[in-house]
Design an enzyme around this catalytic site. Structure first.
Site, mmCIF file in Angstrom:
data_model
loop_
_atom_site.group_PDB
_atom_site.id
_atom_site.type_symbol
_atom_site.label_atom_id
_atom_site.label_comp_id
_atom_site.label_asym_id
_atom_site.label_seq_id
_atom_site.Cartn_x
_atom_site.Cartn_y
_atom_site.Cartn_z
ATOM 1 N N CYS B 86 0.837 -1.208 0.000
ATOM 2 C CA CYS B 86 0.000 0.000 0.000
ATOM 3 C C CYS B 86 0.879 1.267 0.000
ATOM 4 O O CYS B 86 1.537 1.531 -0.994
ATOM 5 C CB CYS B 86 -0.967 -0.035 1.179
ATOM 6 N N HIS B 203 -3.475 -5.581 1.087
ATOM 7 C CA HIS B 203 -2.808 -5.791 2.374
ATOM 8 C C HIS B 203 -2.774 -7.275 2.763
ATOM 9 O O HIS B 203 -3.679 -7.729 3.471
ATOM 10 C CB HIS B 203 -3.561 -5.030 3.472
ATOM 11 N N GLU B 205 -1.093 -8.670 5.028
ATOM 12 C CA GLU B 205 -1.011 -8.825 6.489
ATOM 13 C C GLU B 205 -2.378 -8.728 7.153
ATOM 14 O O GLU B 205 -2.535 -9.126 8.303
ATOM 15 C CB GLU B 205 -0.035 -7.792 7.072
#
Lengths: 76, 233
Positions: B86, B203, B205
């Site tokens: 990002c 993302h 994560e």
């Protein structure tokens, strides 16, 4: 001296803000509006003796991104 | 495998990255402050998401001049693994570590939702655990995620197999309707020519725990663990 650095998106880059503003201008009744591009104006206060090449370096390396933007310099 | 997770003023996905990585067997992660200059002892660098320097000037524009970024450039030039997520992707583009740039979403709005991605290439240390064409469900959250590169750069990215993930629908079809931000060719993530630097807007994560609705992000993190790392000096 004051230096104005204008930064505009390159013609080849999509500028949705400009397109939205153009649409709003038409909505306000002004016909014939062409392309609208939105960028930024950066005012720098610099020593009078600042070399032109240094101003270009800052404009190119920091104030604009040459991949997506063009800049121009105007001493006030 | 030891991960450095960079922290800039305004980073806000650094904790999530460290949490997700430390939960993986064989991985450990530590924060590295942007004013630090050493990556010694780390096997990989994560440039996390957020709003470094408040997105002032352009997203990622100021962060590229942080002291740690010179070390990241050296680390990458030596073949080290660098993953930008990002805002991290934006920083890597601004730094010149990846080609192109990320501009305002075509729809002008900040987009925050789960998004399907198609793995376009498994020939990288970031996607080697995936299968080609695999559809991943990974969240996106950005206002400036529209990938732009000129025609010559796009041709090069395609020719070199550098486009690792594209936005798609649930069936894996890459369509305009499935493009959340107007990115050219639905590009969600690209790697550099030497395939050791990868940036993506989604993302991974945030998709590493069943409680979060998807564990597809693990495909990318697990790929890193099976790759051969280059140790920083």
């Amino acid at each position: 001296m004051k230096v104005h650095v204008s930064v505009l998106p390159k013609p080849s880059v999509l500028d949705p803000q400009g397109a939205a503003a153009a649409e709003a201008i038409r909505h306000l009744g002004l016909q014939g509006v062409g392309r609208v591009r939105i960028g930024k104006l950066i005012e720098l206060e610099l020593p009078d003796a600042t070399p032109e090449a240094e101003i270009h370096r800052i404009a190119r390396d920091l104030l604009s991104n040459p991949v997506i933007e063009d800049y121009s310099i105007a001493k006030q | 495998m030891k991960f450095a997770v960079l922290r800039f003023p305004g980073s806000n996905c650094d904790q999530d990255c460290v949490l997700a990585l430390n939960a993986l067997p064989g991985a450990s992660a530590d924060f590295v402050w942007h004013k630090d200059t050493s990556l010694a002892g780390f096997d990989a660098v994560i440039v996390p998401g957020g709003f470094s320097y408040g997105d002032y000037l352009r997203c990622g524009a100021i962060a590229q001049f942080s002291p740690i970024m010179q070390s990241v450039k050296n680390f990458a030039a030596a073949g080290g693994t660098v993953l930008g997520i990002c805002n991290g992707f934006q920083i890597l583009c601004e730094s010149g570590l990846l080609p192109g740039a990320l501009v305002r979403n075509k729809g002008l709005h900040f987009v925050c939702k789960h998004q399907h991605l198609r793995v376009e290439s498994t020939n990288s240390r970031f996607t080697n655990s995936a299968t080609k064409g695999q559809v991943l469900n990974i969240p996106i959250a950005h206002g400036e995620g529209c990938y732009f590169a000129d025609d010559a750069t796009l041709a090069k990215l395609n020719a070199n197999d550098q486009i690792l993930v594209r936005y798609c629908d649930a069936t894996g079809a890459v369509t305009d309707a499935a493009n959340p931000n107007g990115s050219r060719e639905n590009i969600a993530g690209i790697c550099n020519e030497t395939r050791n630097v990868f940036g993506l807007m989604p993302h991974p994560e945030r998709a590493c725990d069943p409680a979060l609705g998807s564990t597809d992000g693990l495909v990318i993190l697990q790929s890193l663990l099976t790759a051969e790392p280059a140790k920083a000096s």
